[in-house]
Design a protein around this motif. Structure first.
Motif, PDB file in Angstrom:
ATOM      1  N   GLU A 198      53.786  -4.079  56.737  1.00 56.95           N
ATOM      2  CA  GLU A 198      53.311  -2.880  56.020  1.00 56.95           C
ATOM      3  C   GLU A 198      51.995  -2.331  56.575  1.00 56.95           C
ATOM      4  O   GLU A 198      51.616  -1.207  56.266  1.00 56.95           O
ATOM      5  N   HIS A 199      51.274  -3.149  57.364  1.00 55.76           N
ATOM      6  CA  HIS A 199      49.998  -2.664  57.909  1.00 55.76           C
ATOM      7  C   HIS A 199      50.210  -1.566  58.946  1.00 55.76           C
ATOM      8  O   HIS A 199      49.285  -0.807  59.243  1.00 55.76           O
ATOM      9  N   LEU A 200      51.412  -1.502  59.549  1.00 52.49           N
ATOM     10  CA  LEU A 200      51.644  -0.557  60.643  1.00 52.49           C
ATOM     11  C   LEU A 200      52.282   0.728  60.130  1.00 52.49           C
ATOM     12  O   LEU A 200      53.237   0.689  59.367  1.00 52.49           O
ATOM     13  N   PRO A 201      51.787   1.893  60.585  1.00 51.98           N
ATOM     14  CA  PRO A 201      52.438   3.155  60.216  1.00 51.98           C
ATOM     15  C   PRO A 201      53.865   3.187  60.792  1.00 51.98           C
ATOM     16  O   PRO A 201      54.113   2.604  61.846  1.00 51.98           O
ATOM     17  N   PRO A 202      54.804   3.874  60.111  1.00 52.28           N
ATOM     18  CA  PRO A 202      56.195   3.877  60.587  1.00 52.28           C
ATOM     19  C   PRO A 202      56.449   4.838  61.748  1.00 52.28           C
ATOM     20  O   PRO A 202      57.516   4.806  62.355  1.00 52.28           O
ATOM     21  N   ALA A 203      55.485   5.711  62.065  1.00 54.43           N
ATOM     22  CA  ALA A 203      55.680   6.678  63.151  1.00 54.43           C
ATOM     23  C   ALA A 203      54.328   7.195  63.634  1.00 54.43           C
ATOM     24  O   ALA A 203      53.292   6.880  63.056  1.00 54.43           O
ATOM     25  N   ASN A 204      54.379   8.003  64.702  1.00 51.88           N
ATOM     26  CA  ASN A 204      53.167   8.497  65.377  1.00 51.88           C
ATOM     27  C   ASN A 204      52.216   7.342  65.685  1.00 51.88           C
ATOM     28  O   ASN A 204      51.026   7.382  65.391  1.00 51.88           O
ATOM     29  N   ARG A 220      54.155  -1.316  76.320  1.00 49.50           N
ATOM     30  CA  ARG A 220      53.639  -0.289  75.416  1.00 49.50           C
ATOM     31  C   ARG A 220      54.820   0.468  74.817  1.00 49.50           C
ATOM     32  O   ARG A 220      55.730   0.868  75.540  1.00 49.50           O
ATOM     33  N   ILE A 221      54.834   0.624  73.510  1.00 50.31           N
ATOM     34  CA  ILE A 221      55.843   1.463  72.879  1.00 50.31           C
ATOM     35  C   ILE A 221      55.158   2.581  72.103  1.00 50.31           C
ATOM     36  O   ILE A 221      54.044   2.419  71.606  1.00 50.31           O
ATOM     37  N   ARG A 222      55.849   3.722  72.067  1.00 50.29           N
ATOM     38  CA  ARG A 222      55.374   4.854  71.254  1.00 50.29           C
ATOM     39  C   ARG A 222      56.500   5.269  70.324  1.00 50.29           C
ATOM     40  O   ARG A 222      57.593   5.591  70.779  1.00 50.29           O
ATOM     41  N   LEU A 223      56.204   5.252  69.038  1.00 48.05           N
ATOM     42  CA  LEU A 223      57.160   5.662  68.005  1.00 48.05           C
ATOM     43  C   LEU A 223      56.800   7.080  67.582  1.00 48.05           C
ATOM     44  O   LEU A 223      55.787   7.286  66.915  1.00 48.05           O
ATOM     45  N   HIS A 224      57.604   8.055  67.989  1.00 50.83           N
ATOM     46  CA  HIS A 224      57.270   9.452  67.689  1.00 50.83           C
ATOM     47  C   HIS A 224      57.690   9.851  66.279  1.00 50.83           C
ATOM     48  O   HIS A 224      57.024  10.651  65.630  1.00 50.83           O
ATOM     49  N   ARG A 225      58.823   9.297  65.823  1.00 54.40           N
ATOM     50  CA  ARG A 225      59.321   9.573  64.474  1.00 54.40           C
ATOM     51  C   ARG A 225      59.829   8.270  63.883  1.00 54.40           C
ATOM     52  O   ARG A 225      60.159   7.342  64.622  1.00 54.40           O
ATOM     53  N   PRO A 226      59.921   8.171  62.548  1.00 51.51           N
ATOM     54  CA  PRO A 226      60.432   6.921  61.959  1.00 51.51           C
ATOM     55  C   PRO A 226      61.863   6.647  62.433  1.00 51.51           C
ATOM     56  O   PRO A 226      62.669   7.577  62.582  1.00 51.51           O
ATOM     57  N   LEU A 227      62.172   5.371  62.667  1.00 60.34           N
ATOM     58  CA  LEU A 227      63.510   4.988  63.141  1.00 60.34           C
ATOM     59  C   LEU A 227      64.439   4.747  61.943  1.00 60.34           C
ATOM     60  O   LEU A 227      65.098   3.719  61.842  1.00 60.34           O
ATOM     61  N   GLY A 228      64.462   5.707  61.012  1.00 63.98           N
ATOM     62  CA  GLY A 228      65.335   5.605  59.836  1.00 63.98           C
ATOM     63  C   GLY A 228      66.544   6.497  60.006  1.00 63.98           C
ATOM     64  O   GLY A 228      66.479   7.517  60.702  1.00 63.98           O
ATOM     65  N   ALA A 229      67.659   6.134  59.379  1.00 61.85           N
ATOM     66  CA  ALA A 229      68.905   6.916  59.434  1.00 61.85           C
ATOM     67  C   ALA A 229      69.327   7.212  60.870  1.00 61.85           C
ATOM     68  O   ALA A 229      69.797   8.294  61.189  1.00 61.85           O
ATOM     69  N   VAL A 230      69.103   6.250  61.759  1.00 58.45           N
ATOM     70  CA  VAL A 230      69.461   6.420  63.173  1.00 58.45           C
ATOM     71  C   VAL A 230      70.795   5.714  63.392  1.00 58.45           C
ATOM     72  O   VAL A 230      70.913   4.523  63.130  1.00 58.45           O
ATOM     73  N   SER A 231      71.805   6.439  63.870  1.00 58.98           N
ATOM     74  CA  SER A 231      73.095   5.775  64.112  1.00 58.98           C
ATOM     75  C   SER A 231      73.576   5.965  65.550  1.00 58.98           C
ATOM     76  O   SER A 231      74.141   5.065  66.143  1.00 58.98           O
ATOM     77  N   GLU A 232      73.312   7.140  66.126  1.00 60.10           N
ATOM     78  CA  GLU A 232      73.738   7.386  67.502  1.00 60.10           C
ATOM     79  C   GLU A 232      72.552   7.911  68.307  1.00 60.10           C
ATOM     80  O   GLU A 232      71.877   8.842  67.881  1.00 60.10           O
ATOM     81  N   VAL A 233      72.316   7.305  69.454  1.00 61.38           N
ATOM     82  CA  VAL A 233      71.161   7.662  70.281  1.00 61.38           C
ATOM     83  C   VAL A 233      71.567   7.690  71.752  1.00 61.38           C
ATOM     84  O   VAL A 233      72.563   7.078  72.144  1.00 61.38           O
ATOM     85  N   THR A 234      70.768   8.396  72.550  1.00 59.62           N
ATOM     86  CA  THR A 234      70.907   8.330  74.010  1.00 59.62           C
ATOM     87  C   THR A 234      69.751   7.483  74.533  1.00 59.62           C
ATOM     88  O   THR A 234      68.581   7.772  74.263  1.00 59.62           O
ATOM     89  N   ILE A 240      64.709   1.235  57.894  1.00 61.20           N
ATOM     90  CA  ILE A 240      64.110   1.670  59.166  1.00 61.20           C
ATOM     91  C   ILE A 240      64.285   0.561  60.206  1.00 61.20           C
ATOM     92  O   ILE A 240      64.015  -0.610  59.924  1.00 61.20           O
ATOM     93  N   LEU A 241      64.728   0.915  61.404  1.00 58.55           N
ATOM     94  CA  LEU A 241      64.910  -0.076  62.475  1.00 58.55           C
ATOM     95  C   LEU A 241      63.571  -0.711  62.851  1.00 58.55           C
ATOM     96  O   LEU A 241      62.546  -0.018  62.867  1.00 58.55           O
ATOM     97  N   PRO A 242      63.556  -2.003  63.205  1.00 56.11           N
ATOM     98  CA  PRO A 242      62.326  -2.595  63.753  1.00 56.11           C
ATOM     99  C   PRO A 242      61.860  -1.817  64.989  1.00 56.11           C
ATOM    100  O   PRO A 242      62.686  -1.344  65.793  1.00 56.11           O
ATOM    101  N   ALA A 243      60.547  -1.679  65.135  1.00 52.75           N
ATOM    102  CA  ALA A 243      59.984  -0.877  66.231  1.00 52.75           C
ATOM    103  C   ALA A 243      60.361  -1.417  67.603  1.00 52.75           C
ATOM    104  O   ALA A 243      60.330  -0.686  68.599  1.00 52.75           O
ATOM    105  N   THR A 244      60.707  -2.710  67.673  1.00 54.77           N
ATOM    106  CA  THR A 244      61.065  -3.322  68.961  1.00 54.77           C
ATOM    107  C   THR A 244      62.575  -3.304  69.219  1.00 54.77           C
ATOM    108  O   THR A 244      63.004  -3.693  70.304  1.00 54.77           O
ATOM    109  N   TYR A 245      63.381  -2.864  68.248  1.00 57.70           N
ATOM    110  CA  TYR A 245      64.831  -2.963  68.418  1.00 57.70           C
ATOM    111  C   TYR A 245      65.390  -2.131  69.580  1.00 57.70           C
ATOM    112  O   TYR A 245      66.352  -2.544  70.230  1.00 57.70           O
ATOM    113  N   PRO A 246      64.805  -0.948  69.896  1.00 62.71           N
ATOM    114  CA  PRO A 246      65.335  -0.205  71.048  1.00 62.71           C
ATOM    115  C   PRO A 246      65.346  -1.006  72.361  1.00 62.71           C
ATOM    116  O   PRO A 246      66.177  -0.740  73.234  1.00 62.71           O
TER     117      PRO A 246
END
Length: 282
Positions: free
Chosen positions: A227-233, A96-110, A60-66
């Motif tokens: 591990e303390h942080l949920p991966p999404a929502n 502020r960041i909002r993670l709507h879905r886990p950043l796993g298996a992500v290869s191409e994004v807009t 899963i990509l780090p939540a700050t990588y985008p």
């Protein structure tokens, strides 16, 4: 909002030159335009970023990588002729960041960026850089970075919404912010702001020493919370207080991690560098 779609990520060197040449405030309205670009995620780049920011290996990509993916688009937007403020000298107040879905298996994004919400502030004016990440299923991730431009005069009452410092927090961990971390983070992020690179270049902008990138502090904190942080929502908000001067050591204090929580990043002499919280997206 007028959107321009780019065929590839912007080339940074000319944008730095443009940023260096613009030193004056040229207006007090934000442009009604945004930039978009389709990007592929490079696993080598992600691995280098993990290494500099302290993230463990994970599918899963780090939540700050985008933020890293969006940096070139943000630079291009903030150095256009009709953007009214000089990029050098802007101060990052909160993020502020909002993670709507886990950043796993992500290869191409807009990736899309625009600016909004110009408001008076006691020291000038603030605005937000808004960044979104979408894949074929829709919105994945979004962020707002609140920036301060000193010296802008706007009508109206300054807003006073700040995150309170958490109480009843306990030390979770501590780490060193070494003298070269600004240069190392610049290499993985593209953010070569002179205030982060060396004492010599920081002094040109009124800082006695180089200071750590705010987003490096945030990334290292999220890596430590792991591990303390949920991966999404999840919504994660930070407020940057006093800068972390390089080199130094910082301490992360947190309270009862769970679906929601708070943290405080402190330095020597109880200096508060950053306060933060996370909670489910409302």
């Amino acid at each position: 909002m007028q959107w321009q779609t780019l065929g590839s990520a912007p080339f940074l060197p000319p944008l730095y030159w443009r940023a260096a040449l613009k030193r004056k405030i040229t207006g007090s309205t934000l442009p009604e335009q945004g930039l978009r670009c389709q990007m592929r995620i490079n696993p080598q780049d992600v691995a280098a970023y993990r290494n500099v920011c302290g993230f463990a290996d994970s599918p899963i990509l780090p939540a700050t990588y985008p933020h890293i993916l969006a940096f070139g688009l943000q630079m291009q937007l903030l150095t256009t002729k009709n953007f009214p403020f000089p990029l050098l000298g802007l101060i990052h107040l909160r993020n502020r960041i909002r993670l709507h879905r886990p950043l796993g298996a992500v290869s191409e994004v807009t990736v899309s960026v625009h600016v909004q919400n110009l408001r008076p502030h006691a020291k000038g004016a603030t605005f937000e850089v808004v960044t979104t990440l979408e894949d074929s299923l829709g919105l994945l991730w979004e962020a707002e970075s609140q920036m301060l431009c000193r010296g802008v005069k706007l009508e109206g009452e300054p807003a006073g919404d700040t995150l309170p410092s958490p109480t009843q927090v306990n030390e979770l961990t501590r780490w060193k912010a070494p003298a070269d971390i600004g240069r190392r983070y610049a290499r993985v992020s593209g953010d070569y702001n002179p205030i982060h690179l060396s004492a010599l270049t920081a002094k040109l902008f009124g800082f006695p020493q180089a200071i750590a990138h705010g987003l490096w502090n945030k990334a290292h904190t999220l890596a430590a919370l792991g591990e303390h942080l949920p991966p999404a929502n999840i919504e994660i908000v930070v407020e940057f207080k006093k800068p972390v001067r390089l080199p130094s050591e910082v301490t992360l204090l947190t309270r009862a991690p769970g679906a929601s929580g708070e943290w405080l990043l402190k330095g020597a002499g109880d200096i508060e560098h950053m306060v933060g919280m996370w909670q489910p997206i409302a």
